[in-house]
Structure formats: C-alpha cells, structure tokens
Design a protein around this motif. Structure first.
Motif, PDB file in Angstrom:
ATOM      1  N   TRP A   1      34.961  31.094  45.035  1.00 16.22           N
ATOM      2  CA  TRP A   1      35.310  32.484  44.722  1.00 16.22           C
ATOM      3  C   TRP A   1      34.903  33.380  45.889  1.00 16.22           C
ATOM      4  O   TRP A   1      33.729  33.703  46.074  1.00 16.22           O
TER       5      TRP A   1
ATOM      6  N   TYR B   1      41.012  28.347  42.118  1.00 17.78           N
ATOM      7  CA  TYR B   1      40.773  28.976  43.410  1.00 17.78           C
ATOM      8  C   TYR B   1      41.556  28.226  44.488  1.00 17.78           C
ATOM      9  O   TYR B   1      41.134  27.147  44.929  1.00 17.78           O
TER      10      TYR B   1
ATOM     11  N   ARG C   1      31.104  37.978  34.741  1.00 16.25           N
ATOM     12  CA  ARG C   1      30.454  36.978  35.599  1.00 16.25           C
ATOM     13  C   ARG C   1      29.916  35.782  34.824  1.00 16.25           C
ATOM     14  O   ARG C   1      30.092  34.638  35.257  1.00 16.25           O
TER      15      ARG C   1
ATOM     16  N   SER D   1      28.520  42.669  36.238  1.00 15.46           N
ATOM     17  CA  SER D   1      29.858  42.587  35.656  1.00 15.46           C
ATOM     18  C   SER D   1      29.844  41.736  34.395  1.00 15.46           C
ATOM     19  O   SER D   1      29.281  40.634  34.383  1.00 15.46           O
TER      20      SER D   1
ATOM     21  N   ARG E   1      31.208  41.130  46.677  1.00 19.97           N
ATOM     22  CA  ARG E   1      32.091  42.199  46.220  1.00 19.97           C
ATOM     23  C   ARG E   1      32.274  42.228  44.707  1.00 19.97           C
ATOM     24  O   ARG E   1      33.063  43.028  44.199  1.00 19.97           O
ATOM     25  N   VAL E   2      31.568  41.368  43.983  1.00 20.04           N
ATOM     26  CA  VAL E   2      31.633  41.365  42.524  1.00 20.04           C
ATOM     27  C   VAL E   2      30.345  41.975  41.991  1.00 20.04           C
ATOM     28  O   VAL E   2      29.251  41.497  42.316  1.00 20.04           O
TER      29      VAL E   2
ATOM     30  N   ALA F   1      26.987  42.840  40.318  1.00 23.97           N
ATOM     31  CA  ALA F   1      26.001  41.908  39.755  1.00 23.97           C
ATOM     32  C   ALA F   1      25.951  41.972  38.239  1.00 23.97           C
ATOM     33  O   ALA F   1      25.652  40.975  37.577  1.00 23.97           O
TER      34      ALA F   1
ATOM     35  N   LEU G   1      33.074  36.871  45.277  1.00 17.96           N
ATOM     36  CA  LEU G   1      31.691  36.690  44.830  1.00 17.96           C
ATOM     37  C   LEU G   1      30.815  36.296  46.008  1.00 17.96           C
ATOM     38  O   LEU G   1      29.702  36.826  46.180  1.00 17.96           O
ATOM     39  N   ASN G   2      31.304  35.391  46.839  1.00 16.86           N
ATOM     40  CA  ASN G   2      30.525  34.943  47.997  1.00 16.86           C
ATOM     41  C   ASN G   2      30.297  36.069  48.995  1.00 16.86           C
ATOM     42  O   ASN G   2      29.284  36.080  49.709  1.00 16.86           O
TER      43      ASN G   2
ATOM     44  N   GLU H   1      31.171  32.496  36.668  1.00 21.19           N
ATOM     45  CA  GLU H   1      30.304  31.954  37.709  1.00 21.19           C
ATOM     46  C   GLU H   1      30.205  30.436  37.601  1.00 21.19           C
ATOM     47  O   GLU H   1      30.366  29.848  36.531  1.00 21.19           O
TER      48      GLU H   1
ATOM     49  N   VAL I   1      36.472  43.482  39.641  1.00 22.02           N
ATOM     50  CA  VAL I   1      36.710  42.027  39.600  1.00 22.02           C
ATOM     51  C   VAL I   1      38.215  41.776  39.590  1.00 22.02           C
ATOM     52  O   VAL I   1      38.883  41.949  38.560  1.00 22.02           O
TER      53      VAL I   1
ATOM     54  N   ARG J   1      32.578  28.012  43.137  1.00 20.83           N
ATOM     55  CA  ARG J   1      31.871  28.276  44.390  1.00 20.83           C
ATOM     56  C   ARG J   1      32.842  28.683  45.492  1.00 20.83           C
ATOM     57  O   ARG J   1      32.413  29.154  46.551  1.00 20.83           O
TER      58      ARG J   1
END
Length: 453
Positions: A86, A302, A101, A98, A93-94, A96, A89-90, A105, A58, A84
């Motif tokens: 991120w 972001y 999160r 972690s 690559r993060v 599940a 995450l989309n 999230e 992360v 959203r």
C-alpha cells in the motif's frame, strides 16, 4: 503504460471531466446506505473501476464491473493482496486514526498472503473447518436460537438485528472456536467495533488481546474446537500466524453472517407486493447474496505495476477494492442473470481467496431464519420500510435495526436477559441493553450460564 500526468484529458460528459481529474466519490457519507444503486450507477461512468475515497484521506479504486472483478480476483500475480504494498500508507499519507486502517492494514495471515504462503495458511483453515460436523453445527444453531427467542418471546416485539441476527453467529462462533466466557465477550466487542468503525483501533487491540489469550489457553488445554485444530495442523502455525487466522475466520464470519440473516429476514418480511408472495428461505438468502451482499465493498488488491483495466487506469501500489454489490448488479448481466447459476454471484468472492466457509454460513443462516419463523409464525415488520436505518460505512450496507412484532405465546415466563455492560475495561454502573448487541460485554457469559443452568 502512461503515467497519470500523461493521460489524456477526459472528454466532455465524462465524470472525471466534470468533477476534475482527481475527483473521488466518498463512500463514508451515508450515500451508499441511502441509494447504493444510484452510487454504483454513477461510478460505472468511470469505466470498470472508479476513483473513490473510503474515509477522509484514504483513496482507492473500486471495481464495479462483473468481468473486471473476476479478472482481479483470479489473477493474484498481477493483483496481490499483500497490504505491505500500500503505497500511500508507506509514504505516510493515510491518517493514523483513520477508521478503515484496522480493516486494511497488513496482518500476517491468509487474507493478505499470496502464492505458496497463502496455500499453506489456507489449507490449515479449510482442513480445520472441514472437521466441523454438520449435525453438531445444526444442534448448536438450534440451541443458540432457542436461548435468544426465550429472551424476547414474552414481549411481543423485538429488534431482529440487535436481539437476534447479530447474536446468533456470536453464540455459534464462540462455541465452535472454544471461547470461554470472558474471552468470548471481548471477541464479540472487538469484531463488532472493527466493522462499525467506531473506536476501530481500540476494538482491534481488544480483539487481538482476547485471541492471544485464547491461543495460549488452547496450547495448555486443547479441546474439540477450531482453535485447537488449527494449532494441531501440520502447517505448524506460529502464535503470530494464529491470531490473523482467527481474526479472518471469526471476523469475516460473525458480522457478515449477522448482516445476511438480517437482510434475508427483511426480504421475507417485507410486503408481499415487493417480493411477489411468500419466499422460501433459501430463495431469500440467494436474493440477498445477489442484490445486497453482506460485504459490499472490500478485498483490497495492490497492482504490482501500473495497469489498464478495461480503460480504467490503476497505479501500482494503490488499493483496488472489489464492489461485490456493484458487480452482482452489473447491467451487462441483466439478460443473463436468469440463466446463470443462482450461486454465480460474487458475494463469497472468487479465486484463491474465495470464502472457505460459505456452506456452514448458509446452514447457519437458513436454520436461524427457519426456527424463528416456526416459533413466531405471525412475525411481521413493526415499522414502514422507509423508516429503516442502514449503516453508513464503506464496506457494507446493512440495516441497523429491524423492529418486528408478533403474538406472544402462552408459555412459562422467559428467563431473564443476561446482564449487559459497556466496553471491556469500563467502570461505573451498568445499564440494561435492549439492542446493539456489540455492546453486550457479558452476553456470551450469560448464554453459558443459562445453558449450564
């Protein structure tokens, strides 16, 4: 704007040159708790923002410069909070599982809203908080602290974290939000688990379930509490919006407030040669807010496009977190901190997402410390400072236990400690808990029984 591939090679002596362009400082290894000042000093060599790793896999940028932090916090058009966006995450690559999160999230609430939607949601929050009567809040803190002190005053020793600092905000907030016993127990467990990062996803689901039940209860039986006031507000919050509102208000209040109480007690109780003599409670609180804020690193933004932040390259859609702790200790402030307002720190944030409950938080903290010191005037640390253990996570640096001793007062035998239990849904025999308040599933129920009894 240059793409990452087009950026020039860093000059010799630059941390990015020595460690490789993709080097990121991990914030989850315990280095922050061991030497936060040293970590922030090293990160500053990257410029106003440094590449970090919040948990394995992360990645983020951490803003360590005071002026740069203000710029990000006060410019939501360029640096929105909507998770959203991120990108990692989309793109899957993060990890599940972690542990960070649940704290990062997207939730459809004020914490991650911007613009007009944020104003609508925040107005409901600020208007509801404004209805909390200061006298009522003071009485509630007094009642809660009286109960807590009664549980350990006959022992002559106490862990001021697990048996006091963590429990004061839990009792106060559960009452303010109108939580009945069993729902309040799950709220306690859920919020604590999310901050600690242990079984964070399970804790989040427990919290969401408990708050959903609370919202339904207040629909049918509204009361004189913040949850009911939010439901009544002209903003007409949906049930989907109510849960994130409650998570932000309770989650952003309970654990950070516990850390603030514990850290201020540590400042007051540490040897006089380190704090220059006895400190006033308010001065101790300000010392913590400047030097060890309860939320050290958070507030993910972001960028809407690639941006140069004072020489630090930030990519669109990658999380940019604010290090409130590093910004407050920015060396550029060293000559001006004495002339700045004592509350010019960033511990409460800044801009449209600044903490809406800083005044109640200060009242609760100051009152809880004053009552404890008045009740136990010879309270002192029971261990050397170098034996204290601090949390290892990326978001906050707080002492995990604060053993203290005092002369036992000659009073009636203290009431028995409320029955403790493991996580909601567990089975098997229960064991007594002497600290680690987040595991005390039945603590809120025990408090209600004590008070009504």
């Amino acid at each position: 704007m240059q793409s990452p591939a087009d950026r020039p090679t860093p000059p010799p002596g630059c941390p990015a040159h020595e460690n490789g362009q993709n080097h990121r400082t991990p914030l989850y290894t315990g280095a922050l708790s061991a030497d936060s000042a040293g970590v922030y000093d090293r990160l500053r060599k990257f410029g106003p923002a440094a590449p970090v790793e919040l948990a394995p896999g992360v990645e983020a940028s951490l803003v360590t410069d005071y002026a740069a932090a203000l710029h990000v916090l006060q410019n939501p058009d360029m640096f929105p909070r909507d998770a959203r966006r991120w990108r990692a995450l989309n793109e899957g690559r993060v990890p599940a599982d972690s542990p960070v999160r649940p704290m990062m999230e997207y939730l459809p609430g004020p914490l991650m809203a911007d613009g007009a939607e944020h104003l609508r949601l925040r107005q409901a929050m600020t208007d509801s908080l404004a209805r909390v009567d200061t006298h009522r809040l003071t009485r509630l803190v007094d009642r809660s602290t009286k109960f807590l002190i009664s549980q350990f005053e006959a022992q002559g020793r106490v862990d001021l974290v697990g048996n006091y600092a963590q429990l004061v905000p839990l009792l106060v907030f559960n009452e303010l939000f109108g939580c009945p016993g069993e729902i309040g127990d799950r709220v306690v467990y859920g919020i604590s688990g999310m901050f600690d990062g242990a079984n964070a996803d399970e804790a989040k689901q427990i919290l969401i379930g408990a708050l959903a039940e609370l919202v339904q209860l207040k629909h049918s039986k509204p009361g004189d509490d913040i949850t009911s006031w939010l439901l009544e507000h002209p903003a007409a919050l949906t049930d989907e919006e109510m849960i994130p509102q409650l998570i932000q208000l309770m989650g952003a209040g309970m654990q950070p407030l516990a850390d603030l109480i514990a850290s201020a007690l540590l400042v007051i109780l540490r040897p006089d040669d380190q704090n220059g003599g006895e400190l006033l409670v308010e001065d101790a609180i300000d010392s913590v807010l400047w030097n060890n804020p309860p939320i050290a690193n958070y507030a993910a933004h972001y960028p809407v496009q690639d941006v140069d932040l004072g020489g630090s390259k930030l990519d669109a859609g990658d999380p940019v977190l604010i290090s409130f702790a590093a910004a407050n200790s920015d060396p550029s402030l060293s000559t001006s901190r004495q002339t700045l307002s004592r509350r010019a720190h960033l511990a409460w944030g800044a801009g449209p997402h600044a903490c809406p409950a800083k005044d109640p938080a200060r009242l609760i903290t100051a009152r809880a410390i004053e009552i404890l010191l008045n009740q136990l005037p010879d309270l002192e640390l029971a261990v050397d400072q170098d034996k204290l253990v601090f949390t290892p996570g990326p978001f906050h640096v707080a002492v995990t236990e604060l053993p203290a001793r005092f002369t036992r007062p000659v009073r009636e035998e203290a009431r028995p400690t409320p029955r403790a239990a493991a996580a909601p849904g567990s089975s098997g025999p229960q064991r007594e808990q002497t600290s680690a308040a987040p595991q005390q599933k039945g603590f809120w129920s025990g408090f209600l029984s004590w008070w009504k009894g």
